[in-house]
Scaffold this active site. Structure first.
Site, mmCIF file in Angstrom:
data_model
loop_
_atom_site.group_PDB
_atom_site.id
_atom_site.type_symbol
_atom_site.label_atom_id
_atom_site.label_comp_id
_atom_site.label_asym_id
_atom_site.label_seq_id
_atom_site.Cartn_x
_atom_site.Cartn_y
_atom_site.Cartn_z
ATOM 1 N N HIS A 159 9.704 -26.401 0.315
ATOM 2 C CA HIS A 159 9.071 -27.525 -0.465
ATOM 3 C C HIS A 159 7.898 -27.230 -1.430
ATOM 4 O O HIS A 159 6.900 -27.858 -1.762
ATOM 5 C CB HIS A 159 8.540 -28.755 0.383
ATOM 6 C CG HIS A 159 9.580 -29.020 1.529
ATOM 7 N ND1 HIS A 159 10.332 -30.152 1.026
ATOM 8 C CD2 HIS A 159 10.212 -28.727 2.554
ATOM 9 C CE1 HIS A 159 11.527 -30.380 1.842
ATOM 10 N NE2 HIS A 159 11.282 -29.290 2.958
ATOM 11 N N LYS A 211 -13.487 0.444 -2.333
ATOM 12 C CA LYS A 211 -14.244 0.626 -1.210
ATOM 13 C C LYS A 211 -15.558 1.228 -1.639
ATOM 14 O O LYS A 211 -16.836 0.840 -1.463
ATOM 15 C CB LYS A 211 -13.683 1.453 -0.206
ATOM 16 C CG LYS A 211 -12.592 0.790 0.781
ATOM 17 C CD LYS A 211 -12.110 1.653 1.987
ATOM 18 C CE LYS A 211 -11.128 1.009 2.777
ATOM 19 N NZ LYS A 211 -10.686 1.997 3.979
ATOM 20 N N GLU A 242 0.666 -1.288 -0.111
ATOM 21 C CA GLU A 242 0.185 -0.009 -0.065
ATOM 22 C C GLU A 242 0.952 1.436 0.119
ATOM 23 O O GLU A 242 0.485 2.258 -0.410
ATOM 24 C CB GLU A 242 -1.004 0.071 1.345
ATOM 25 C CG GLU A 242 -2.152 -0.567 0.961
ATOM 26 C CD GLU A 242 -3.252 -0.680 1.888
ATOM 27 O OE1 GLU A 242 -3.405 -0.075 2.894
ATOM 28 O OE2 GLU A 242 -4.350 -1.455 1.849
HETATM 29 O O1 PA5 Z 1 -3.323 0.975 5.810
HETATM 30 C C1 PA5 Z 1 -4.679 1.526 5.652
HETATM 31 O O2 PA5 Z 1 -4.639 2.876 5.812
HETATM 32 C C2 PA5 Z 1 -5.675 0.709 5.554
HETATM 33 O O3 PA5 Z 1 -5.465 -0.879 5.332
HETATM 34 C C3 PA5 Z 1 -6.886 0.475 6.614
HETATM 35 O O4 PA5 Z 1 -6.247 0.567 7.727
HETATM 36 C C4 PA5 Z 1 -8.170 -0.380 6.002
HETATM 37 O O5 PA5 Z 1 -8.669 -0.063 4.966
HETATM 38 C C5 PA5 Z 1 -9.100 -0.244 7.056
HETATM 39 O O6 PA5 Z 1 -9.570 1.243 7.357
HETATM 40 P P1 PA5 Z 1 -10.519 1.694 8.417
HETATM 41 O O7 PA5 Z 1 -9.496 1.639 9.743
HETATM 42 O O8 PA5 Z 1 -10.609 3.120 8.098
HETATM 43 O O9 PA5 Z 1 -11.569 0.769 8.608
#
Ligand code: PA5
Length: 476
Positions: free
Chosen positions: A329, A443, A300
Site C-alpha cells: 500500500h 567518521k 557497505e
Molecule cells: O560493518 C562495519 O564494519 C561497520 O558498520 C561498523 O560495524 C560500524 O561502523 C561500527 O564500528 P565499530 O564496531 O568500530 O564501532
C-alpha cells in the site's frame, strides 16, 4: 524430526516467465554458471587459507564457551540488557531479536526468556534521554553491552561516556565494573584500552571479521543468548547449527546446487542489464530487520569506487527494504509501473505456527465473508503470491527465499547464506567486499567537527565548515 529449511526459488527471473527483454535465458544461465563456478573454488580456497575468517564463526567453540559463561554470570540479576553499538555492531542483534522473540517480548514479563532488550544504534537526544529517565532507578538490574571493534566510533563512544558517568554517579566504580560488558578487539583499540583500564568483563570481536559479517560472533551471540535464543553448536535447531548446515550448501562447487552462487550471479547479471536496485521484501514482520541487516551488508560490501585492478568503476546495487503486506500500500504502484530497474527478493514463510482464524463477517457486510474462518498466515502468503503475480505481469524479476518456519536454525541458515552470497557478489563485481573506506571519511569528519585534538583535525574542520557553510542565497 527433519529440520525446517530455507530454499531459494529462482524460476521467476527466467526468460520463459518474464520474457527475453528482462529475464534470463537458458544460454545466459549457462554462461553465468561458467563464470561463477571457478569463483566458488576460489572462495573455498581463500576460506581454507584463512582469508575469510567470518566463514569459520559457526565452528568457534571458544567464543561460544565465553559467551555462555558470561550469560550464566549475569543473566540472573539482569532485567534489562542494553546494547550500545552502531552499524555492524547493532544491526545483527536487532535482526535476531525481531526474528526469534515475540513481538511483545519487552512488555511480556510472564513469557520473557531473559531480560528486556534495548539496542541503541543512534544518538538521537530525546530517544536516549527518554530511555535514561526510565532506566535511572533500575541501573543495578541493567547490563550495558558496549560493542565497538575500534572503540573510536563517535556514536557508541558518546553513549558509553553518558552511561559511564551515570553509573559512576549512581553506583560508583564497582557498579561501573559490574554493569558494563565490552565487546571489542582482542588486543587493540580505544575500547580495549578502556576495558583493560577499568577491568571490565569483555567479549571479543574476532580478528579479520568486519562488523557487518560479525553477527555470528560474540557481537550477536551474547544478546541473543541472554534473551533465550538458541545459539549452541550441538543443539541441532540452533542459530549456529543452521549456519553450519548452510556452509555445506554454499561450499558446493556445482553452481546449480549452490544457492549463494546462484543468488549472487543473478544479481550481478541483472545489475549489468540495468536492474540497479535490489529490493528485499519479507512477508513476515519477524524477518523485517533481517532486511535491514542485509541492506548494510550489501551496501557497505558492494558499493565501491574502484575494482581490484584499481579501475574507477563506481559500482554496486542499491539495496532497498520493503515489508509485505504493509508496503503493497506504499511501494507497489512504483514497483509495477515505474522503471523496470529492480530485482525483487521475497522472504516467504510456509508455516507461521499456531493458526490465527479470522472472525465471521457481520450480516451487514457479507462482502467480507470471503475472509471468514481463514487463517491470517494464509492471507499474508496469498498476498505475497498476489504481489508476485502482479510484478510478473509487468515482467519484473522476482526471487523468493522460502522459510519452512522461522526458528534459530533457519535464521542461522539465512545469515550465512547472505554473507557468503555477498562474498560471491564481491568476486563477480571484482571488488573488495570487506573494506568500507567511504564510511571512514564521515567518521573522520565528525572527529574534526567535534574538536578532536591535533593539527590534522583543526585544518580538516575548517575545510569542512567552509564547504558546508549555509549559503543564504539558497535559503528560502
Ligand atoms: O560493518 C562495519 O564494519 C561497520 O558498520 C561498523 O560495524 C560500524 O561502523 C561500527 O564500528 P565499530 O564496531 O568500530 O564501532
Amino acid at each position: 524430526m527433519a529440520q525446517p529449511q530455507i530454499k531459494l526459488y529462482y524460476k521467476n527471473v527466467i526468460a520463459d516467465v518474464i520474457g527475453d527483454e528482462h529475464g534470463i535465458t537458458p544460454a545466459q544461465l549457462k554462461e553465468l554458471a561458467k563464470k561463477t563456478s571457478p569463483l566458488i573454488s576460489k572462495l573455498n580456497k581463500e576460506r581454507k587459507a584463512g582469508k575469510t575468517p567470518y566463514r569459520n564463526l559457526p565452528y568457534n567453540t571458544k567464543t561460544l564457551r565465553q559467551v555462555k559463561k558470561l550469560v550464566r554470570e549475569v543473566k540472573k540479576g539482569c532485567d534489562n540488557l542494553v546494547v550500545l553499538g552502531i552499524g555492524g555492531s547493532a544491526l545483527g542483534n536487532i535482526a535476531l531479536q525481531t526474528a526469534l522473540n515475540p513481538y511483545m517480548y519487552n512488555l511480556d514479563d510472564k513469557h520473557r526468556r531473559g531480560p528486556r532488550l534495548f539496542v541503541f544504534d543512534n544518538i538521537d537526544p530525546p530517544q536516549f534521554a527518554s530511555f535514561l529517565d526510565w532506566v535511572g532507578d533500575k541501573l543495578h538490574k541493567t547490563i550495558f553491552n558496549v560493542i565497538s571493534k575500534s572503540g573510536q566510533t563517535s556514536e557508541t563512544a558518546a553513549q558509553f561516556l553518558i552511561i559511564r558517568k551515570l553509573l559512576l554517579n549512581r553506583l560508583g566504580p564497582e557498579g561501573l565494573r559490574s554493569q558494563i560488558i565490552a565487546t571489542t578487539d582482542r588486543k587493540k583499540g580505544t575500547l580495549r584500552e578502556i576495558a583493560d583500564d577499568l577491568k571490565l568483563r569483555c567479549l571479543e570481536v574476532p580478528d579479520g571479521v568486519g562488523g557487518r559479517f560479525s553477527v555470528l560472533s560474540a557481537v550477536g551471540l551474547f544478546s541473543a543468548a541472554m534473551c533465550g535464543i538458541k545459539i549452541d553448536i550441538d543443539d541441532n535447531d540452533s542459530l549456529l547449527a543452521g549456519a553450519r548446515d548452510m556452509d555445506e550448501k554454499v561450499s558446493r562447487t556445482n553452481f546449480y546446487k549452490n544457492p549463494a552462487a546462484i543468488i549472487a550471479a543473478i544479481n550481478w547479471h541483472l545489475y549489468n542489464r540495468g536492474k540497479k536496485i535490489s529490493v528485499m521484501m519479507p512477508y513476515s514482520y519477524a524477518l523485517k530487520d533481517l532486511a535491514d541487516w542485509y541492506r548494510q551488508l550489501w551496501a557497505e560490501s558492494l558499493g565501491k569506487a574502484r575494482d581490484l585492478a584499481d579501475n574507477e568503476v563506481h559500482i554496486g546495487p542499491t539495496p532497498v527494504k520493503a515489508l509485505g503486506a504493509t508496503d503493497q500500500h506504499s511501494q507497489i504502484q512504483l514497483y509495477r509501473e515505474g522503471p523496470n530497474d529492480k530485482l525483487f527478493t521475497f522472504l516467504e514463510v510456509r508455516d507461521f505456527g499456531k493458526p490465527l482464524k479470522i472472525g465471521r463477517a457481520p450480516d451487514c457486510a457479507p462482502e467480507l465473508g470471503f475472509l471468514a474462518g481463514k487463517d491470517l498466515g494464509t492471507l499474508l502468503n496469498n498476498e505475497k503470491r498476489a504481489t508476485e503475480y502482479a510484478l510478473l505481469q509487468d515482467k519484473r524479476p522476482c526471487l523468493t527465499i522460502l522459510f519452512d518456519r522461522i526458528n534459530a536454525y533457519t535464521v542461522g541458515q539465512f545469515i550465512y547464506l547472505y554473507e557468503v552470497m555477498t562474498s560471491f557478489a564481491g568476486a563477480l563485481f571484482n571488488i573488495n567486499p570487506y573494506d568500507q573506506d567511504a564510511v571512514e571519511l564521515g567518521k573522520e569528519a565528525t572527529f574534526a567537527l567535534m574538536g578532536k585534538a591535533g593539527y590534522k583535525y583543526k585544518e580538516f574542520a575548517s575545510k569542512i565548515r567552509s564547504r558546508t557553510k549555509v549559503d543564504r542565497d539558497f535559503l528560502v
